[in-house]
Design a protein around this motif. Structure first.
Motif, PDB file in Angstrom:
ATOM      1  N   UNK A   8       0.819  -1.211   0.000  1.00 39.43           N
ATOM      2  CA  UNK A   8       0.000   0.000   0.000  1.00 39.43           C
ATOM      3  C   UNK A   8       0.857   1.267   0.000  1.00 39.43           C
ATOM      4  N   UNK A   9       2.014   1.229   0.714  1.00 34.37           N
ATOM      5  CA  UNK A   9       2.839   2.447   0.831  1.00 34.37           C
ATOM      6  C   UNK A   9       3.964   2.490  -0.199  1.00 34.37           C
ATOM      7  N   UNK A  10       4.048   1.492  -1.061  1.00 29.24           N
ATOM      8  CA  UNK A  10       5.134   1.444  -2.047  1.00 29.24           C
ATOM      9  C   UNK A  10       5.183   2.749  -2.853  1.00 29.24           C
ATOM     10  N   UNK A  11       6.380   3.343  -2.910  1.00 29.77           N
ATOM     11  CA  UNK A  11       6.571   4.576  -3.653  1.00 29.77           C
ATOM     12  C   UNK A  11       6.303   5.832  -2.855  1.00 29.77           C
ATOM     13  N   UNK A  12       5.721   5.690  -1.663  1.00 29.36           N
ATOM     14  CA  UNK A  12       5.451   6.849  -0.816  1.00 29.36           C
ATOM     15  C   UNK A  12       6.639   7.114   0.103  1.00 29.36           C
ATOM     16  N   UNK A  13       6.529   8.158   0.904  1.00 30.07           N
ATOM     17  CA  UNK A  13       7.608   8.499   1.822  1.00 30.07           C
ATOM     18  C   UNK A  13       7.788   7.458   2.929  1.00 30.07           C
ATOM     19  N   UNK A  14       6.769   6.613   3.144  1.00 30.27           N
ATOM     20  CA  UNK A  14       6.877   5.575   4.180  1.00 30.27           C
ATOM     21  C   UNK A  14       7.555   4.310   3.668  1.00 30.27           C
ATOM     22  N   UNK A  15       7.931   4.274   2.415  1.00 32.46           N
ATOM     23  CA  UNK A  15       8.508   3.079   1.798  1.00 32.46           C
ATOM     24  C   UNK A  15       9.975   2.952   2.207  1.00 32.46           C
ATOM     25  N   UNK A  16      10.224   2.216   3.285  1.00 34.62           N
ATOM     26  CA  UNK A  16      11.571   2.121   3.844  1.00 34.62           C
ATOM     27  C   UNK A  16      12.574   1.476   2.896  1.00 34.62           C
ATOM     28  N   UNK A  17      12.266   0.351   2.234  1.00 34.91           N
ATOM     29  CA  UNK A  17      13.237  -0.199   1.281  1.00 34.91           C
ATOM     30  C   UNK A  17      13.586   0.784   0.166  1.00 34.91           C
ATOM     31  N   UNK A  18      12.595   1.525  -0.334  1.00 32.94           N
ATOM     32  CA  UNK A  18      12.868   2.510  -1.384  1.00 32.94           C
ATOM     33  C   UNK A  18      13.744   3.635  -0.851  1.00 32.94           C
ATOM     34  N   UNK A  19      13.500   4.038   0.392  1.00 27.53           N
ATOM     35  CA  UNK A  19      14.345   5.060   1.012  1.00 27.53           C
ATOM     36  C   UNK A  19      15.786   4.590   1.081  1.00 27.53           C
ATOM     37  N   UNK A  20      15.986   3.360   1.551  1.00 28.60           N
ATOM     38  CA  UNK A  20      17.346   2.826   1.646  1.00 28.60           C
ATOM     39  C   UNK A  20      18.010   2.755   0.268  1.00 28.60           C
ATOM     40  N   UNK A  21      17.303   2.265  -0.722  1.00 28.94           N
ATOM     41  CA  UNK A  21      17.888   2.194  -2.067  1.00 28.94           C
ATOM     42  C   UNK A  21      18.279   3.581  -2.575  1.00 28.94           C
ATOM     43  N   UNK A  22      17.457   4.566  -2.284  1.00 31.14           N
ATOM     44  CA  UNK A  22      17.727   5.935  -2.722  1.00 31.14           C
ATOM     45  C   UNK A  22      18.987   6.481  -2.054  1.00 31.14           C
ATOM     46  N   UNK A  23      19.088   6.309  -0.756  1.00 31.03           N
ATOM     47  CA  UNK A  23      20.239   6.834  -0.021  1.00 31.03           C
ATOM     48  C   UNK A  23      21.517   6.095  -0.402  1.00 31.03           C
ATOM     49  N   UNK A  24      21.432   4.767  -0.538  1.00 29.01           N
ATOM     50  CA  UNK A  24      22.614   3.982  -0.893  1.00 29.01           C
ATOM     51  C   UNK A  24      23.137   4.382  -2.270  1.00 29.01           C
ATOM     52  N   UNK A  25      22.243   4.638  -3.208  1.00 30.18           N
ATOM     53  CA  UNK A  25      22.676   5.058  -4.547  1.00 30.18           C
ATOM     54  C   UNK A  25      23.485   6.347  -4.481  1.00 30.18           C
ATOM     55  N   UNK A  26      23.053   7.283  -3.644  1.00 26.09           N
ATOM     56  CA  UNK A  26      23.800   8.537  -3.490  1.00 26.09           C
ATOM     57  C   UNK A  26      25.123   8.301  -2.771  1.00 26.09           C
ATOM     58  N   UNK A  27      25.083   7.488  -1.726  1.00 25.68           N
ATOM     59  CA  UNK A  27      26.291   7.175  -0.961  1.00 25.68           C
ATOM     60  C   UNK A  27      27.346   6.520  -1.845  1.00 25.68           C
ATOM     61  N   UNK A  28      26.919   5.652  -2.753  1.00 26.96           N
ATOM     62  CA  UNK A  28      27.863   4.918  -3.600  1.00 26.96           C
ATOM     63  C   UNK A  28      28.601   5.825  -4.583  1.00 26.96           C
TER      64      UNK A  28
END
Length: 401
Positions: free
Chosen positions: A195-215
């Motif tokens: 239900x929350x996929x793609x929203x600000x509550x989507x924790x896996x998506x948040x992690x993927x986003x931050x890791x991409x920047x960190x890398x």
């Protein structure tokens, strides 16, 4: 035959090549560090730990420390962030203090996992007048600031020899304030995640986003991610797949049943006992070694379903109130599972300087007034630390090869 000058030039060029490769080789080996069981402790102190602190933890046999800096005195509003309401760059003075502390850990042979309690848009509750700050989980605009912070921090720390991983945020709770109960079952967690996929509550998506920047700053240092609902052992159950990056460590915490292991239980006229019936998920439940084992094996089952190696799982925190009569038995049962499953682990906490509740070296006795007086005056408390009966389940396992 080489001339004198050709030999000098060859040596100089070779030296430059080796120097250039050394940081990369060291960083590349960090994931190998986690291929052997690593045992350590958590440091959530109000003062940056001194050399003696790291030496004492290493002396017990610990190989790593999970280090949080959010209680340290910041140059601005929030340590290292400057201001969690508007991140514009790392604070130089705070960064220098962090690096100096990392130097001390490295000097005694301890690896460090950096574990922020705050990110932009998610100020730690205790630094936020006791209020939960959920902006990061309500507006994706905050994700950009969090990603910028980690990109900057990874660039600053990628070559530091103490660093073993970056723990992106301690105990995230994007579920807070939603319709997902903290102890919901797996199917309900999966429905909620869809239900929350793609929203600000989507924790896996948040992690993927931050890791991409960190890398973009650091391509090789492992990243540690906590499960949702405050790093619950069941927190990964809703995730439909593993994260995109292949150098991820998946971390969960263990204080369940919280009604028994936490401070409020010690104020009850008849504290909950272990083994025994304890409120959990809105109803009484019997907790014993088998219940603990079943609870801790939830992330292992999730990892197995998604092809994640057991060596990528970390019991990042666990503990109980040291004065609780059953604390030693509880620690024994938690650690039995961790050791049986070959999980990395770090106990909470080692010589915390703002709270005595889980400072197991103090044994079961109450602390004297001198302890609290020292805290009020900003001094180190005068109490000696030593191995005690309640610390024994941890101490004996820290010594294992």
């Amino acid at each position: 035959m080489q001339t004198k000058w050709s030999r000098i030039l060859w040596s100089w060029a070779t030296g430059l090549t080796i120097c250039a490769l050394m940081p990369l080789a060291s960083a590349a080996d960090l994931f190998n560090f986690w291929q052997v069981t690593q045992r350590g402790g958590n440091s959530f102190n109000r003062q940056p730990p001194a050399a003696a602190y790291f030496s004492a933890l290493h002396g017990y046999g610990a190989t790593w420390v999970r280090l949080s800096y959010d209680k340290w005195k910041p140059a601005g509003r929030d340590f290292l962030l400057g201001d969690a309401d508007r991140y514009t760059g790392l604070d130089a003075d705070d960064l220098a203090q962090l690096k100096a502390t990392l130097d001390l850990a490295h000097a005694v042979g301890l690896k460090v996992v950096i574990a922020p309690l705050s990110l932009p848009g998610a100020r730690w509750r205790q630094n936020n007048h006791g209020r939960f700050d959920g902006r990061l989980w309500q507006q994706r605009a905050w994700w950009e600031q969090a990603a910028a912070f980690w990109k900057d921090l990874a660039a600053a720390l990628r070559d530091h020899p103490a660093i073993a991983a970056y723990n992106l945020i301690n105990e995230p709770a994007p579920e807070f304030g939603s319709d997902l109960p903290e102890h919901a079952g797996g199917e309900r967690r999966r429905d909620w995640q869809r239900k929350v996929a793609g929203s600000a509550r989507d924790l896996p998506a948040f992690y993927n986003h931050v890791i991409a920047a960190l890398r973009t700053s650091d391509a090789v240092t492992p990243v540690m991610v906590d499960a949702g609902w405050y790093a619950s052992a069941a927190g990964f159950d809703g995730w439909p797949q593993r994260l995109a990056d292949d150098k991820v460590l998946y971390s969960f915490h263990m204080y369940e049943p919280y009604a028994a292991t936490s401070a409020p239980n010690m104020k009850r006229s008849s504290p909950y006992r272990y083994p025994g019936r304890v409120p959990f998920g809105g109803k009484p439940q019997h907790w014993d070694a088998a219940t603990v084992a079943a609870h801790l094996r939830q992330p292992l089952a999730w990892a197995a379903r998604h092809g994640i190696a057991k060596r990528q799982l970390v019991l990042g925190e666990f503990g109980c109130m040291r004065r609780w009569p059953d604390c030693r038995d509880y620690l024994e049962d938690v650690l039995h599972v961790a050791e049986t499953e070959d999980l990395h682990w770090a106990f909470y906490s080692f010589r915390e300087d703002a709270w005595d509740g889980m400072d197991y070296e103090l044994g079961r006795s109450p602390v004297p007034w001198a302890y609290w007086q020292a805290l009020e005056q900003g001094r180190a408390d005068p109490l000696p630390r030593k191995a005690t009966e309640v610390f024994e389940p941890i101490r004996k396992r820290l010594l294992r090869p």
